[in-house]
Scaffold this active site. Structure first.
Site, mmCIF file in Angstrom:
data_model
loop_
_atom_site.group_PDB
_atom_site.id
_atom_site.type_symbol
_atom_site.label_atom_id
_atom_site.label_comp_id
_atom_site.label_asym_id
_atom_site.label_seq_id
_atom_site.Cartn_x
_atom_site.Cartn_y
_atom_site.Cartn_z
ATOM 1 N N ASP A 99 0.298 -1.276 -0.168
ATOM 2 C CA ASP A 99 -0.181 -0.171 0.109
ATOM 3 C C ASP A 99 0.836 1.395 -0.052
ATOM 4 O O ASP A 99 2.304 0.822 0.911
ATOM 5 C CB ASP A 99 -0.937 0.397 1.265
ATOM 6 C CG ASP A 99 -1.923 0.625 1.060
ATOM 7 O OD1 ASP A 99 -2.297 2.255 -0.026
ATOM 8 O OD2 ASP A 99 -3.742 0.796 1.612
ATOM 9 N N TYR B 184 -4.886 3.879 1.484
ATOM 10 C CA TYR B 184 -6.032 2.906 0.405
ATOM 11 C C TYR B 184 -6.297 2.487 -0.541
ATOM 12 O O TYR B 184 -6.782 2.369 -1.418
ATOM 13 C CB TYR B 184 -7.377 4.024 0.703
ATOM 14 C CG TYR B 184 -7.539 4.109 2.263
ATOM 15 C CD1 TYR B 184 -7.790 3.429 3.353
ATOM 16 C CD2 TYR B 184 -7.360 6.003 2.216
ATOM 17 C CE1 TYR B 184 -7.813 4.046 4.704
ATOM 18 C CE2 TYR B 184 -7.645 6.181 3.724
ATOM 19 C CZ TYR B 184 -8.076 5.565 4.645
ATOM 20 O OH TYR B 184 -8.096 5.974 5.820
ATOM 21 N N HIS B 185 -4.595 2.008 -0.885
ATOM 22 C CA HIS B 185 -4.739 1.264 -2.506
ATOM 23 C C HIS B 185 -4.206 -0.094 -2.295
ATOM 24 O O HIS B 185 -3.121 -0.129 -3.225
ATOM 25 C CB HIS B 185 -3.106 2.398 -3.279
ATOM 26 C CG HIS B 185 -3.722 3.450 -3.041
ATOM 27 N ND1 HIS B 185 -2.599 5.032 -3.720
ATOM 28 C CD2 HIS B 185 -4.622 4.217 -3.212
ATOM 29 C CE1 HIS B 185 -3.433 5.673 -3.795
ATOM 30 N NE2 HIS B 185 -4.627 5.747 -3.715
ATOM 31 N N PRO B 186 -4.836 -0.525 -1.387
ATOM 32 C CA PRO B 186 -3.891 -2.272 -0.709
ATOM 33 C C PRO B 186 -4.146 -2.642 -2.114
ATOM 34 O O PRO B 186 -4.633 -2.339 -3.365
ATOM 35 C CB PRO B 186 -4.723 -2.639 0.256
ATOM 36 C CG PRO B 186 -6.440 -2.257 0.079
ATOM 37 C CD PRO B 186 -5.850 -0.403 -0.521
#
Length: 358
Positions: free
Chosen positions: A123, A300-302
């Protein structure tokens, strides 16, 4: 200035791009799902919780789910496609016996395919830097209760005014230092206080500020997603392990110093009242590292937990299991050096086109 940071080169400063059209936020639901809702070959079930994949003879033949307190089953004629995201997709695969064999056996689950599912979690990590302004920023002044109510109406009906778009809006993709081949830091520059909120005419608004958000784009630290139990309603165990690689700490530290110089520059002097970041130019490496560890948060970019080349084939099908594909950010072998929304849309559109063409 860069005209389009989604073009051949992102390096430089640009205006932030948003998925906003005519004052409304655009997303996959509004642009793809809503126009297709009346198709006879589309059924959308809400309130359904998928518990496991149905596997028969090395092929995915459907899914089991619970809805309204009942156990249900859906059969697949050709293919099951998972798009649950980088956390829930590996969870469902492992619950179905697709994952690290030792981990599955510890929980009493059968092993249908021994694959490194849930490994390599990435992330983008970021931390804020804030400078106090001489006076409240213009956007904050729009948030006085009466003005906010008026602007909310403007944004809803004629779709105009400050609430018909996104506030702020500059970004820069930069190299953190010499010897870095590609931009490894993204600066998000909203030019407004992160504390901006609605305020009443008889109260003074919160302090004015301008801020920078320093995003790490080429993280080397990797985490995991694991099952806590064989219960499909139990949340998985998520370990990001952010900043576990010393190289990430060093890159963030260089980003701190670069941003400090920008925020303290002569060009910002007429706006600047003071700095809320630590130590100024003379902060020690240890103090900077402590600040980064204390204030950093995920973007919030997993992704990358069912990576192509390890779990998936290049066509996004699951290795060793027929009739099963994964189409979401978990399929990425590495995160792009930027926001991932457009990339996920591209993956979905390419897969849908390939399947439609047979």
């Amino acid at each position: 200035m860069v005209e389009d940071y989604n073009g051949p080169s992102s390096e430089g400063m640009s205006r932030l791009q948003y998925s906003v059209r005519r004052g409304r936020r655009s997303n996959s639901a509004t642009e793809y799902l809503k126009p297709a809702r009346k198709r006879r070959n589309l059924t959308v079930l809400t309130g359904a919780h998928v518990t496991r994949l149905v596997l028969e003879g090395g092929r995915a033949t459907g899914v089991e789910y619970r809805r309204g307190g009942r156990k249900c089953r859906m059969e697949a004629r050709q293919r099951v496609i998972l798009s649950l995201g980088a956390i829930n997709t590996p969870q469902l695969l492992m619950l179905s016996g697709i994952g690290p064999a030792d981990h599955l056996r510890q929980l009493g689950l059968p092993v249908h395919a021994d694959l490194p599912v849930g490994e390599g979690l990435e992330d983008h990590l970021a931390f804020p830097m804030v400078w106090e302004r001489n006076e409240p920023d213009p956007f904050h002044m729009f948030l006085r209760f009466d003005r906010a109510a008026f602007n909310a109406l403007r944004g809803w009906f004629p779709r105009s005014g400050p609430m018909a778009g996104m506030p702020g809006g500059l970004t820069a993709f930069v190299r953190s230092g010499p010897g870095v081949d590609e931009p490894d830091i993204q600066l998000v520059i909203p030019l407004m206080s992160p504390e901006a909120d609605v305020w009443w005419p008889w109260n003074r608004p919160a302090r004015g500020a301008y801020s920078l958000k320093v995003n790490l784009m080429n993280q080397r630290s990797r985490g995991t997603v694991r099952l806590r139990s064989a219960d499909p309603t139990a949340r998985p165990a998520i370990r990001y392990e952010s900043l576990s690689d010393p190289a990430d700490v060093e890159t963030m530290r260089r980003g701190y110093r670069l941003s400090l110089a920008l925020g303290n520059s002569r060009a910002m002097a007429s706006f600047r009242k003071g700095s809320t970041v630590i130590g100024g130019e003379h902060a020690t490496d240890e103090a900077i590292d402590a600040y980064i560890r204390e204030t950093s948060f995920q973007q919030y970019h997993p992704g990358c937990t069912c990576a192509m080349g390890k779990v998936l084939e290049p066509d996004l099908s699951v290795r060793g299991i027929k009739g099963l594909s994964v189409v979401d950010a978990s399929a990425m072998p590495a995160l792009p050096r930027g926001n991932i929304n457009a990339v996920v849309m591209m993956m979905a559109l390419a897969t849908a086109t390939r399947l439609a063409d047979g």
